[in-house]
Design a protein around this motif. Structure first.
Motif, short mmCIF file in Angstrom:
data_model
loop_
_atom_site.label_atom_id
_atom_site.label_comp_id
_atom_site.label_asym_id
_atom_site.label_seq_id
_atom_site.Cartn_x
_atom_site.Cartn_y
_atom_site.Cartn_z
N ARG A 34 38.21 -10.46 -14.06
CA ARG A 34 39.59 -10.15 -13.71
C ARG A 34 40.56 -11.17 -14.31
O ARG A 34 41.66 -10.83 -14.72
N TRP A 84 38.40 -0.96 -11.66
CA TRP A 84 37.75 -2.04 -10.92
C TRP A 84 38.49 -3.37 -11.14
O TRP A 84 38.70 -4.13 -10.19
N ARG A 137 41.57 -3.82 -11.74
CA ARG A 137 42.85 -3.79 -11.01
C ARG A 137 42.63 -3.68 -9.50
O ARG A 137 43.58 -3.53 -8.75
N GLU A 138 41.36 -3.73 -9.09
CA GLU A 138 40.99 -3.64 -7.67
C GLU A 138 41.43 -2.32 -7.05
O GLU A 138 41.80 -2.25 -5.88
N GLU A 139 41.34 -1.26 -7.86
CA GLU A 139 41.64 0.09 -7.39
C GLU A 139 40.37 0.89 -7.11
O GLU A 139 40.43 2.01 -6.63
#
Length: 222
Positions: free
Chosen positions: A108, A171, A173-175
């Motif tokens: 990330r 993933w 972008r933590e979506e």
């Protein structure tokens, strides 16, 4: 004793890990272009020569070992035949995706950096094209050599990479809460797009740990 354990932990940390951590911290604080190799080496507590022995360039600190990942992908594809092509491509996509996911926060941090530095973004796109070329090479080889088969190979390779990139970016972008499920669904859609013509038999390959009722529901939706 507490200090001794702390020293052991520090001693277990590899120079390459120290360099990566220092580099990303300095990139975030000072910017990529403003951070030099000397800055990174000093912050990591290593010599300039040690830095270049381990990485070769500032850019190489950022990106994973694409050559090693490509080799793993090619090994999986090379072990397949036309009959098991769908399974091989799906497995190969997961090799790449879950390498990044295994990196966790580092992946990330890289994504945030490459999103803001055009030169790094260009490097990332070039690396992605290498995967697409490899997929195209094997998918085409499993065909009959006709123009239709070659076109199919090129289009499917592009779709495979697009499916991987979509799940990975979600993933990053933590979506995406479950990348395993999302890559299964994405590859099912890719396979459906390039399924044999109506009237022929198609084979669907799923992981053995999947819930079969959920798989059936996905297939009905497709």
């Amino acid at each position: 004793m507490t200090q001794s354990r702390e020293d052991d932990r520090r001693g277990a940390r590899s120079p390459s890990a120290a360099i990566v951590d220092a580099a990303f911290r300095l990139f975030a604080e000072n910017g990529y272009d403003e951070t030099s190799v000397d800055d990174i080496a000093t912050a990591a507590g290593v010599s300039r020569s040690s830095f270049f022995r381990l990485f070769g360039s500032k850019e190489m600190v950022i990106f994973p070992d694409h050559d090693a990942i490509l080799a793993a992908v090619e090994e999986r594809l090379a072990a397949s035949t036309q009959k098991s092509a769908i399974l091989a491509v799906s497995d190969a996509v997961r090799v790449v995706l879950f390498h990044y996911i295994a990196e966790g926060p580092l992946a990330r941090r890289r994504y945030r950096l490459t999103s803001t530095v055009p030169a790094l973004r260009e490097r990332e796109l070039i690396s992605g094209s290498r995967y697409q070329q490899l997929f195209r090479q094997y998918i085409s080889a499993w065909g009959d050599g006709s123009e239709e088969s070659e076109r199919r190979g090129e289009l499917m390779a592009a779709a495979v990479v697009a499916a991987h990139n979509r799940v990975l970016r979600r993933w990053l972008r933590e979506e995406c809460a479950d990348p395993h499920m999302e890559i299964d669904e994405a590859m099912a859609q890719v396979n459906a797009l390039f399924a044999p013509p109506s009237g022929t038999r198609a084979v669907v390959v799923v992981r053995t740990d999947q819930d079969l009722d959920a798989v059936a529901e996905q297939l009905r939706a497709l």
